[in-house]
Enzyme design. Structure first.
Site, PDB file in Angstrom:
ATOM      1  N   GLU A  34     -10.780   1.225   4.411  1.00 32.10           N
ATOM      2  CA  GLU A  34      -9.976   1.426   3.196  1.00 32.10           C
ATOM      3  C   GLU A  34      -9.742   0.102   2.458  1.00 32.10           C
ATOM      4  O   GLU A  34      -9.960  -0.981   3.017  1.00 32.10           O
ATOM      5  CB  GLU A  34      -8.630   2.066   3.553  1.00 32.10           C
ATOM      6  CG  GLU A  34      -7.767   1.208   4.464  1.00 32.10           C
ATOM      7  CD  GLU A  34      -6.283   1.541   4.386  1.00 32.10           C
ATOM      8  OE1 GLU A  34      -5.745   1.554   3.269  1.00 32.10           O
ATOM      9  OE2 GLU A  34      -5.671   1.760   5.450  1.00 32.10           O
ATOM     10  N   LYS A  75      -2.706   1.705  -6.343  1.00 30.90           N
ATOM     11  CA  LYS A  75      -2.895   2.230  -4.981  1.00 30.90           C
ATOM     12  C   LYS A  75      -3.181   3.718  -5.168  1.00 30.90           C
ATOM     13  O   LYS A  75      -2.325   4.452  -5.657  1.00 30.90           O
ATOM     14  CB  LYS A  75      -1.602   1.989  -4.203  1.00 30.90           C
ATOM     15  CG  LYS A  75      -1.472   2.676  -2.872  1.00 30.90           C
ATOM     16  CD  LYS A  75      -0.110   2.330  -2.245  1.00 30.90           C
ATOM     17  CE  LYS A  75       0.251   3.313  -1.160  1.00 30.90           C
ATOM     18  NZ  LYS A  75       1.628   3.111  -0.677  1.00 30.90           N
ATOM     19  N   SER A 128       3.814  10.871   3.611  1.00 30.53           N
ATOM     20  CA  SER A 128       2.527  10.412   3.082  1.00 30.53           C
ATOM     21  C   SER A 128       1.513  11.548   2.950  1.00 30.53           C
ATOM     22  O   SER A 128       1.418  12.419   3.833  1.00 30.53           O
ATOM     23  CB  SER A 128       1.948   9.339   3.997  1.00 30.53           C
ATOM     24  OG  SER A 128       0.681   8.937   3.537  1.00 30.53           O
ATOM     25  N   ALA A 129       0.741  11.479   1.884  1.00 28.12           N
ATOM     26  CA  ALA A 129      -0.360  12.433   1.693  1.00 28.12           C
ATOM     27  C   ALA A 129      -1.442  12.268   2.771  1.00 28.12           C
ATOM     28  O   ALA A 129      -2.298  13.140   2.934  1.00 28.12           O
ATOM     29  CB  ALA A 129      -0.969  12.251   0.302  1.00 28.12           C
ATOM     30  N   LYS A 186       2.611   3.358  11.531  1.00 24.42           N
ATOM     31  CA  LYS A 186       3.419   2.148  11.493  1.00 24.42           C
ATOM     32  C   LYS A 186       4.842   2.440  11.964  1.00 24.42           C
ATOM     33  O   LYS A 186       5.426   3.452  11.594  1.00 24.42           O
ATOM     34  CB  LYS A 186       3.482   1.597  10.075  1.00 24.42           C
ATOM     35  CG  LYS A 186       2.377   0.613   9.801  1.00 24.42           C
ATOM     36  CD  LYS A 186       2.445   0.090   8.404  1.00 24.42           C
ATOM     37  CE  LYS A 186       2.358   1.199   7.403  1.00 24.42           C
ATOM     38  NZ  LYS A 186       1.074   1.595   6.963  1.00 24.42           N
TER      39      LYS A 186
HETATM   40  N1  PSU Z   1      -1.403   0.579   7.282  1.00 25.25           N
HETATM   41  C1  PSU Z   1      -1.381  -0.773   7.193  1.00 25.25           C
HETATM   42  N2  PSU Z   1      -1.391  -1.322   5.955  1.00 25.25           N
HETATM   43  C2  PSU Z   1      -1.430  -0.559   4.832  1.00 25.25           C
HETATM   44  C3  PSU Z   1      -1.455   0.863   4.945  1.00 25.25           C
HETATM   45  C4  PSU Z   1      -1.434   1.381   6.180  1.00 25.25           C
HETATM   46  O1  PSU Z   1      -1.353  -1.455   8.187  1.00 25.25           O
HETATM   47  O2  PSU Z   1      -1.466  -1.124   3.742  1.00 25.25           O
HETATM   48  C5  PSU Z   1      -1.585   1.727   3.696  1.00 25.25           C
HETATM   49  C6  PSU Z   1      -2.694   2.769   3.927  1.00 25.25           C
HETATM   50  O3  PSU Z   1      -3.581   2.713   2.823  1.00 25.25           O
HETATM   51  C7  PSU Z   1      -1.961   4.094   3.948  1.00 25.25           C
HETATM   52  C8  PSU Z   1      -0.840   3.799   3.009  1.00 25.25           C
HETATM   53  O4  PSU Z   1      -2.765   5.167   3.539  1.00 25.25           O
HETATM   54  O5  PSU Z   1      -0.431   2.472   3.380  1.00 25.25           O
HETATM   55  C9  PSU Z   1       0.287   4.785   3.117  1.00 25.25           C
HETATM   56  O6  PSU Z   1       1.065   4.702   1.955  1.00 25.25           O
HETATM   57  P1  PSU Z   1       2.152   5.823   1.653  1.00 25.25           P
HETATM   58  O7  PSU Z   1       3.184   5.646   2.741  1.00 25.25           O
HETATM   59  O8  PSU Z   1       2.687   5.475   0.285  1.00 25.25           O
HETATM   60  O9  PSU Z   1       1.445   7.139   1.701  1.00 25.25           O
HETATM   61 MN    MN Z   2       5.239   7.950   0.233  1.00 25.61          MN
END
Ligand code: PSU
Ligand code: MN
Length: 304
Positions: free
Chosen positions: A24, A85, A139-140, A158
């Protein structure tokens, strides 16, 4: 016609059935500061090559969805400012506008599947945020795992998230969550958590076999492979807990919401740990890239 641009190397690997591992780009633009982000991105590509597979970093550049970036493209993305993003909801809009967007886990899975790539390695997936019972911030990435047939290698979700709720949602969605070589789920910076793993596998070949069997049964969706951070790089959960609490309090105090939450927390944790969280993050992404390459090699050995 699928609106994808494969790099020459990825196109050739697809034509010959050689193993490929998707990567990614949000982790590059929003997960790490410059220049550690470009060092990490290059290192991870090298790890995948050393493992006998072809890396395919995915991003939208000036409206084009690229699967496999040149080193120049990677370098430019790592330094670009104001990169969007993009996830399932907004990747197509980003392309339609001719804009540049970094793909999250969800968007990377969509592009990987469209390109015929079955394995994707990253750091951690998005999940259910703490306080989701009032914010509804989920998250999606979780829905994507339920519907897109890509095996995603991560170090769990995380630890800034609500891990029990994240894994409950994955269970509801029917996503296989496979811990590698241990009976508990890893928690990103830490090898273990109090949460028992729903599934455990000890070899890349088994993970590849399960991927194939799911496809043969017509089960939609992917697998989440939860690979613990190497012992030499882990930060104990007790050390991380107060740091995470502080970062979450700061996010709330500053009114950070929606897409900005995850990047804000990662940056804040990096500052609060004087960079230790970053070294651990690099070590776990590399470890996931190596396992991703093994799984991709195993998949390419078995006929489709
Ligand atoms: N894990 C990491 N660093 C990141 C992400 C995940 O260690 O930057 C990113 C990934 O791209 C994941 C996103 O899909 O964060 C999730 O964002 P959100 O919680 O807004 O869905
Ligand atoms: Mn979110």
């Amino acid at each position: 016609m699928t609106p994808l641009t494969l790099s020459p190397e990825v196109a050739q690997a697809r034509a010959t059935g050689a193993p490929i591992v998707a990567l990614e780009s949000t982790i590059i633009t929003h997960g790490f500061p410059y220049p550690q982000n470009i060092d990490m991105a290059r290192q991870v590509e090298t790890d995948i090559r050393d493992g006998g597979a072809v890396p395919a970093t995915i991003a939208v550049l000036d409206g084009t969805l690229h699967v496999g970036l040149t080193d120049d493209q990677l370098g430019a993305l790592a330094q670009a400012r104001d990169v969007a993003k993009v996830s399932r909801a907004d990747m197509a809009a980003c392309m339609a506008r001719g804009a540049t967007g970094a793909t999250t886990v969800a968007a990377t899975m969509i592009a990987a599947r469209a390109a015929g790539i079955e394995v994707f390695a990253t750091g951690g997936i998005g999940g259910v945020h703490r306080g989701a019972e009032t914010s509804f911030d989920i998250s999606a990435d979780l829905q994507e795992l339920a519907q897109t047939a890509v095996t995603v290698v991560a170090a769990g979700a995380k630890a800034i998230l609500d891990l029990p709720k994240t894994f409950e949602v994955l269970e509801t969605l029917g996503v296989p969550v496979i811990a590698v070589g241990q009976d508990s789920l890893p928690a990103f910076w830490s090898r273990t958590s109090p949460l028992p793993a729903p599934l455990r596998m000890d070899s890349a070949a088994q993970i590849a076999a399960a991927h194939r069997i799911r496809a043969a049964l017509g089960i939609p969706g992917g697998q989440l492979v939860a690979n613990p951070i190497p012992a030499s790089a882990e930060i104990p959960a007790q050390t991380m807990a107060p740091v995470i609490a502080q970062a979450l309090a700061d996010a709330q105090a500053q009114g950070v919401t929606a897409k900005a939450v995850t990047p804000f927390l990662l940056q804040r944790i990096y500052e609060l740990t004087d960079g230790a969280s970053l070294s651990a993050n690099i070590a776990l992404v590399r470890n996931n890239a190596r396992l991703g390459a093994e799984i991709a090699c195993s998949l390419s050995e078995t006929a489709k």
